[in-house]
Each structure stands twice: as C-alpha cells, then as structure tokens.
Design an enzyme around this catalytic site. Sequence first.
Site, PDB file in Angstrom:
ATOM      1  N   ASN A   1      25.099  -1.635  -8.414  1.00 14.08           N
ATOM      2  CA  ASN A   1      24.315  -2.773  -7.931  1.00 14.08           C
ATOM      3  C   ASN A   1      24.576  -3.069  -6.458  1.00 14.08           C
ATOM      4  O   ASN A   1      23.641  -3.322  -5.695  1.00 14.08           O
ATOM      5  CB  ASN A   1      24.606  -4.015  -8.774  1.00 14.08           C
ATOM      6  CG  ASN A   1      24.167  -3.841 -10.224  1.00 14.08           C
ATOM      7  OD1 ASN A   1      23.527  -2.844 -10.547  1.00 14.08           O
ATOM      8  ND2 ASN A   1      24.515  -4.787 -11.072  1.00 14.08           N
TER       9      ASN A   1
ATOM     10  N   GLU B   1     -10.670   5.453  10.589  1.00 14.91           N
ATOM     11  CA  GLU B   1     -11.115   4.985   9.263  1.00 14.91           C
ATOM     12  C   GLU B   1      -9.971   5.054   8.261  1.00 14.91           C
ATOM     13  O   GLU B   1      -9.776   4.151   7.438  1.00 14.91           O
ATOM     14  CB  GLU B   1     -12.278   5.841   8.754  1.00 14.91           C
ATOM     15  CG  GLU B   1     -13.579   5.615   9.493  1.00 14.91           C
ATOM     16  CD  GLU B   1     -14.641   6.607   9.050  1.00 14.91           C
ATOM     17  OE1 GLU B   1     -15.593   6.189   8.393  1.00 14.91           O
ATOM     18  OE2 GLU B   1     -14.513   7.805   9.363  1.00 14.91           O
TER      19      GLU B   1
ATOM     20  N   THR C   1     -17.554 -12.781  20.387  1.00 19.76           N
ATOM     21  CA  THR C   1     -17.084 -13.622  19.281  1.00 19.76           C
ATOM     22  C   THR C   1     -18.155 -13.478  18.200  1.00 19.76           C
ATOM     23  O   THR C   1     -19.337 -13.311  18.541  1.00 19.76           O
ATOM     24  CB  THR C   1     -16.931 -15.111  19.659  1.00 19.76           C
ATOM     25  OG1 THR C   1     -18.234 -15.650  19.931  1.00 19.76           O
ATOM     26  CG2 THR C   1     -16.043 -15.318  20.876  1.00 19.76           C
ATOM     27  N   HIS C   2     -17.778 -13.507  16.959  1.00 22.14           N
ATOM     28  CA  HIS C   2     -18.725 -13.279  15.847  1.00 22.14           C
ATOM     29  C   HIS C   2     -19.456 -11.942  16.002  1.00 22.14           C
ATOM     30  O   HIS C   2     -20.569 -11.784  15.510  1.00 22.14           O
ATOM     31  CB  HIS C   2     -19.762 -14.404  15.757  1.00 22.14           C
ATOM     32  CG  HIS C   2     -19.181 -15.782  15.790  1.00 22.14           C
ATOM     33  ND1 HIS C   2     -18.878 -16.494  14.652  1.00 22.14           N
ATOM     34  CD2 HIS C   2     -18.811 -16.563  16.846  1.00 22.14           C
ATOM     35  CE1 HIS C   2     -18.357 -17.670  15.008  1.00 22.14           C
ATOM     36  NE2 HIS C   2     -18.311 -17.724  16.316  1.00 22.14           N
TER      37      HIS C   2
ATOM     38  N   SER D   1      15.266   6.910 -11.603  1.00 19.75           N
ATOM     39  CA  SER D   1      14.669   6.691 -10.276  1.00 19.75           C
ATOM     40  C   SER D   1      14.914   7.881  -9.359  1.00 19.75           C
ATOM     41  O   SER D   1      14.515   7.870  -8.208  1.00 19.75           O
ATOM     42  CB  SER D   1      15.230   5.406  -9.651  1.00 19.75           C
ATOM     43  OG  SER D   1      16.645   5.432  -9.651  1.00 19.75           O
TER      44      SER D   1
ATOM     45  N   ASN E   1     -17.371  12.506  13.116  1.00 20.31           N
ATOM     46  CA  ASN E   1     -16.952  11.274  12.440  1.00 20.31           C
ATOM     47  C   ASN E   1     -15.558  10.800  12.866  1.00 20.31           C
ATOM     48  O   ASN E   1     -14.654  11.618  13.040  1.00 20.31           O
ATOM     49  CB  ASN E   1     -16.949  11.489  10.927  1.00 20.31           C
ATOM     50  CG  ASN E   1     -18.333  11.792  10.395  1.00 20.31           C
ATOM     51  OD1 ASN E   1     -19.331  11.300  10.928  1.00 20.31           O
ATOM     52  ND2 ASN E   1     -18.399  12.620   9.368  1.00 20.31           N
TER      53      ASN E   1
ATOM     54  N   LYS F   1     -22.988  15.824  12.858  1.00 19.02           N
ATOM     55  CA  LYS F   1     -22.067  14.694  12.755  1.00 19.02           C
ATOM     56  C   LYS F   1     -20.716  14.920  13.416  1.00 19.02           C
ATOM     57  O   LYS F   1     -20.152  15.995  13.377  1.00 19.02           O
ATOM     58  CB  LYS F   1     -21.821  14.376  11.277  1.00 19.02           C
ATOM     59  CG  LYS F   1     -23.041  13.835  10.575  1.00 19.02           C
ATOM     60  CD  LYS F   1     -23.238  12.366  10.847  1.00 19.02           C
ATOM     61  CE  LYS F   1     -22.165  11.628  10.148  1.00 19.02           C
ATOM     62  NZ  LYS F   1     -22.354  10.311   9.769  1.00 19.02           N
TER      63      LYS F   1
ATOM     64  N   LYS G   1      11.762   0.397  -4.411  1.00 17.94           N
ATOM     65  CA  LYS G   1      11.865   1.596  -3.574  1.00 17.94           C
ATOM     66  C   LYS G   1      10.549   2.294  -3.292  1.00 17.94           C
ATOM     67  O   LYS G   1      10.259   2.651  -2.155  1.00 17.94           O
ATOM     68  CB  LYS G   1      12.872   2.566  -4.180  1.00 17.94           C
ATOM     69  CG  LYS G   1      14.290   2.171  -3.840  1.00 17.94           C
ATOM     70  CD  LYS G   1      15.261   2.985  -4.619  1.00 17.94           C
ATOM     71  CE  LYS G   1      16.239   2.178  -5.436  1.00 17.94           C
ATOM     72  NZ  LYS G   1      15.912   0.842  -5.883  1.00 17.94           N
TER      73      LYS G   1
ATOM     74  N   TYR H   1      21.307  -8.826 -10.729  1.00 19.65           N
ATOM     75  CA  TYR H   1      20.525  -7.588 -10.736  1.00 19.65           C
ATOM     76  C   TYR H   1      19.717  -7.476 -12.025  1.00 19.65           C
ATOM     77  O   TYR H   1      20.195  -7.790 -13.112  1.00 19.65           O
ATOM     78  CB  TYR H   1      21.442  -6.353 -10.595  1.00 19.65           C
ATOM     79  CG  TYR H   1      20.655  -5.055 -10.634  1.00 19.65           C
ATOM     80  CD1 TYR H   1      20.055  -4.568  -9.489  1.00 19.65           C
ATOM     81  CD2 TYR H   1      20.468  -4.358 -11.834  1.00 19.65           C
ATOM     82  CE1 TYR H   1      19.284  -3.407  -9.522  1.00 19.65           C
ATOM     83  CE2 TYR H   1      19.706  -3.202 -11.879  1.00 19.65           C
ATOM     84  CZ  TYR H   1      19.119  -2.727 -10.725  1.00 19.65           C
ATOM     85  OH  TYR H   1      18.366  -1.587 -10.758  1.00 19.65           O
TER      86      TYR H   1
ATOM     87  N   GLN I   1      14.429  -2.019  -9.306  1.00 17.62           N
ATOM     88  CA  GLN I   1      14.286  -0.596  -8.974  1.00 17.62           C
ATOM     89  C   GLN I   1      12.884  -0.314  -8.403  1.00 17.62           C
ATOM     90  O   GLN I   1      12.679   0.675  -7.706  1.00 17.62           O
ATOM     91  CB  GLN I   1      14.536   0.241 -10.233  1.00 17.62           C
ATOM     92  CG  GLN I   1      14.411   1.736 -10.034  1.00 17.62           C
ATOM     93  CD  GLN I   1      15.013   2.509 -11.193  1.00 17.62           C
ATOM     94  OE1 GLN I   1      16.225   2.554 -11.340  1.00 17.62           O
ATOM     95  NE2 GLN I   1      14.185   3.083 -12.037  1.00 17.62           N
TER      96      GLN I   1
ATOM     97  N   SER J   1     -19.158  16.909   9.273  1.00 12.91           N
ATOM     98  CA  SER J   1     -19.712  16.733   7.938  1.00 12.91           C
ATOM     99  C   SER J   1     -20.028  18.102   7.355  1.00 12.91           C
ATOM    100  O   SER J   1     -20.403  19.018   8.073  1.00 12.91           O
ATOM    101  CB  SER J   1     -20.986  15.886   8.024  1.00 12.91           C
ATOM    102  OG  SER J   1     -21.854  16.189   6.947  1.00 12.91           O
TER     103      SER J   1
HETATM  104  N1  ARG Z   1      18.430   3.006  -9.735  1.00  7.25           N
HETATM  105  C1  ARG Z   1      18.871   1.662  -9.697  1.00  7.25           C
HETATM  106  C2  ARG Z   1      17.967   0.856  -8.764  1.00  7.25           C
HETATM  107  O1  ARG Z   1      17.268   1.463  -8.027  1.00  7.25           O
HETATM  108  C3  ARG Z   1      20.266   1.593  -9.183  1.00  7.25           C
HETATM  109  C4  ARG Z   1      21.029   0.405  -9.665  1.00  7.25           C
HETATM  110  C5  ARG Z   1      21.249   0.522 -11.100  1.00  7.25           C
HETATM  111  N2  ARG Z   1      22.059  -0.560 -11.591  1.00  7.25           N
HETATM  112  C6  ARG Z   1      22.095  -0.864 -12.891  1.00  7.25           C
HETATM  113  N3  ARG Z   1      22.833  -1.861 -13.239  1.00  7.25           N
HETATM  114  N4  ARG Z   1      21.399  -0.195 -13.780  1.00  7.25           N
HETATM  115  O2  ARG Z   1      17.921  -0.338  -8.779  1.00  7.25           O
END
Ligand code: ARG
Length: 459
Positions: free
Chosen positions: A111, A291, A156-157, A24, A286, A284, A326, A318, A323, A278
């Site tokens: 974790n 948008e 409205t509408h 990650s 725009n 144009k 993120k 966990y 993961q 454009s």
């Molecule tokens: N990169 C992992 C995550 O984003 C970190 C935690 C990893 N924990 C594990 N038991 N492999 O979740």
Amino acid sequence: MGKNVWGGRFSQETDALVNAFNASIGFDRRLYTYDIDGSMAHCRMLAKQGIITEEECSKIQENLGMIKRELDHGDLLDHDDYEDIHSLVEKTLVGRIGALGQKLHTGRSRNDQVALDVRLYVRDAVHRVMGLIRENQRALVDLAEKNLHVIMPGFTHLQRAQPVLLAHHMMAYYAMLQRDLTRFEESLVRVNVMPLGSGALAGSTFDLEREMVAEELGFDTVSENSMDAVSDRDFVLEFLFNAATLMMHLSRLSEELVIWSSEEFGFVEISDAFCTGSSMMPQKKNPDLPELIRGKTGRVYGNLMALLTALKGLPLTYNKDMQEDKEALFDSADTVHICLEVMGRLLGQVSFREERLREAAGKGYLVATDLADYLVVKGSTFRDAHEVVGRMVLFAMDQGKELHELTIKEMKTFYRQIDEDVYEWLDPYRSPDRKKTLGGTARERVQEAISKAKAELSH
Ligand code: ARG
C-alpha cells in the site's frame, strides 16, 4: 511457492479468473524502475537502522540492480504470472537469493509501496509535460515573431469582431500554456511527498528513518498521516485535471487550425507532411492531426471523471478500487505527451496566408467600435455613439459599402462633428495599434509580450 505475495492464510488455490481479474501486472509493469528505485532506498535505510546488515543490503541491492537491467532489456517477460509489479520484483528477488530477499519487505506494505511508485511516476510525467509545453510555447512565440506585421479579424461568436494582430492571437495560446505549465509545476508540491513508512495503514513497529528514504529519492517532504498516505490519490486527480485543461487548450487551437485551413477561411496552410489524403477523393488534403488532438481530448476528460468516480465514497484506507488509478493516469500521460509532441512539430509546419487574413480584417465593419470611440473623442457619450454607429453600419450595408467608403457628407448626417480625420479611424490596418492598453493588440504591446515570453522561456 506461488506467485502471489499473500498465500499463507489461504487453503485453496486462487481461481484463474480471479487472478486475471485481480492482477495489475498487465499495466503496472511500467512502474518497474520506480518500484526498484524505491526498494533500493528502503533497503539502504533498513541497513542504516540496523534492521538488516550492510552485507545483506549489498546483496539485495546487487540483485535488484540485475533485475532492473533485465527488465530494461525486456527479459522476465513471463510477467503475466504475477499479480503486480511489486510481486514480480519481490518474487524474482526471493527466487534468486532466497530468504534474504524476503527481508526487503520489512516495515513495508504494497500500500505504501504503490503510493510511492505512482508518485515517482507522476513526478517524471509532470517534468516531461512541462518540457513539452515549453517546446510548444517556443513554437508559438516563433510564429508570433514571424507574423508580427500580419493583421487578421479577431472573432467573438465566430463572427468578425475587431482587427487584431495574428501575433496577438498566437500569444493568447502562449498565455494558456503558461497557466498550464505553472499548474503542473505547482502540483509538484503535493506530488513530491514520500509515503513509504506508512506501512499498510498504521505506520511501522520498526524504527524506520523516513527522511533518509525521502532524501535519497529526491522527495521534499514525508507524508504526515499514514492512513492518508496510503489512501490519497489527490495528486493523481490533480495530474488528470491539469492534463484535461491542457488538452482543452490544445483542442481549441486544433479547432482553429481545422477551420482556418478550410477553403472557407483559407487563413492557414498546413504542410503536406502534416496532412493526410482521402482514399476516394483525390483532391483532398485533410487536417487529421489537429482533429485527432481535438478528439483525444475526450478520453483525457474521461480519465479524470473515471478516477473521481472510483474514489468517491471509498472508506479509509486502501481499497482495491484504487488500482484503477493507473490505467487512467498512464493513458492521460501518454496522450498529453504525444499530443504535445505532435502539436509542437505541427506549429512549425504551418504558414499563414497573410493576404487572406488581411482581406478578412478589411471587410465586415470591424472598425465600427473604433468609429464609436472616435465619436466619443468628438464629444459623444459611448452609448449614443454606439447607437449612431449602428445606424451608420445599417446605412452602409444598404449601400453595399464599407464604412470608409462613405463620404463625409453622408457621415455628417449621422453626427455633425465627424471630420476628415475620421478616415484614419476607419482604416482597419491602423486599428490594432490604437489598442495600447496593457494586454492589448497594439504592436508595441505584443512585442513586449513576446519579449517577456522569451525571457520566461530562457530560464
Ligand atoms: N496493485 C495494487 C494497486 O495497484 C498494489 C497495492 C495492492 N495492495 C493490496 N493491499 N492489495 O493498487
């Protein structure tokens, strides 16, 4: 020594594809400040509890500080060799101070560490969004104040409905953003909970003073169940939902800016600096920015669905599926940040075409409801009045006239009690001021809303 933090039990090298798929670091490197802040606090707590010595603590902290500064400067960019930001920081530390660096992870798991990092990230992202929402609210209040006298058709509408103040329309968006703001603010109660000390899932055999870590990192509370603490991503979902709702509001405002700037509406002019042209059609201009905001709403919705789905059915505690939180989180945070920034500036670049708005409010029988109210004042029930005015509108349409262009004589054939004073009620420009109910579009009510908003914005 490998660059993974879990090599001991393994007798074979990890396949390169596995490393690439599992890692990650490509996206969680942006958590580095939070990761290091968390490690520093954890380290001080370990020293206070006598788990490491003060001297060891100083050395670890000093090196963590150095690593942080190097990361600030973009050094240590051979990152890609590491699995994640936690391994990068820990392995770099161990590479510099040897075995002592390994003590940092005492009583901690990735974790609870990742849960901590993400909570710190979300807390900052929430504060940033809140500041940007306020800037947008300021821009809306400015527009409302500047255009307090401007009357436009309310829809409205997407059909002309009743005359309203443009300022009232602007303050409607203020109200939406105010709800968004409080939603983000209230979410902090659930974000600002300190998970460290939960270990991998069960807690720790060491005597960890969790409250100390919480206090050092500015957390209000510590998590109450270690198993929940390492598997809870509700606070991320909540951020994603709040971001999605905010984007929905920005998208509705964007849509109005897009259609209002068309020749067909001609209600608003966006300054050249905030439009594009454009490549083929020279004439144009725009409205790409609204948008794009409207378009980016889709990915923010998508991120919410993606994480809801990823978390569905996960057993405690966990799981690596988590993961996936993120990229969704970072993308939504980046998207709302930039969209709010753009919208805030854009709102300062629009000018309303007062005459067009006024004209549009004057045509299309927008005072029909006022006329029905007038008939009620003259003794009719509202349902009868509605029916009568409906027929009057039909009659006026046949004649190619607006209601105020009908004569008293013509009007009396529909309802005997109609008198000269009706014309006052048929003036679309006097209509808003009659809507004096709380939250209505009368100028005095809108002015009150503006004052209240300014007070909210000043603290
Ligand atoms: N990169 C992992 C995550 O984003 C970190 C935690 C990893 N924990 C594990 N038991 N492999 O979740």
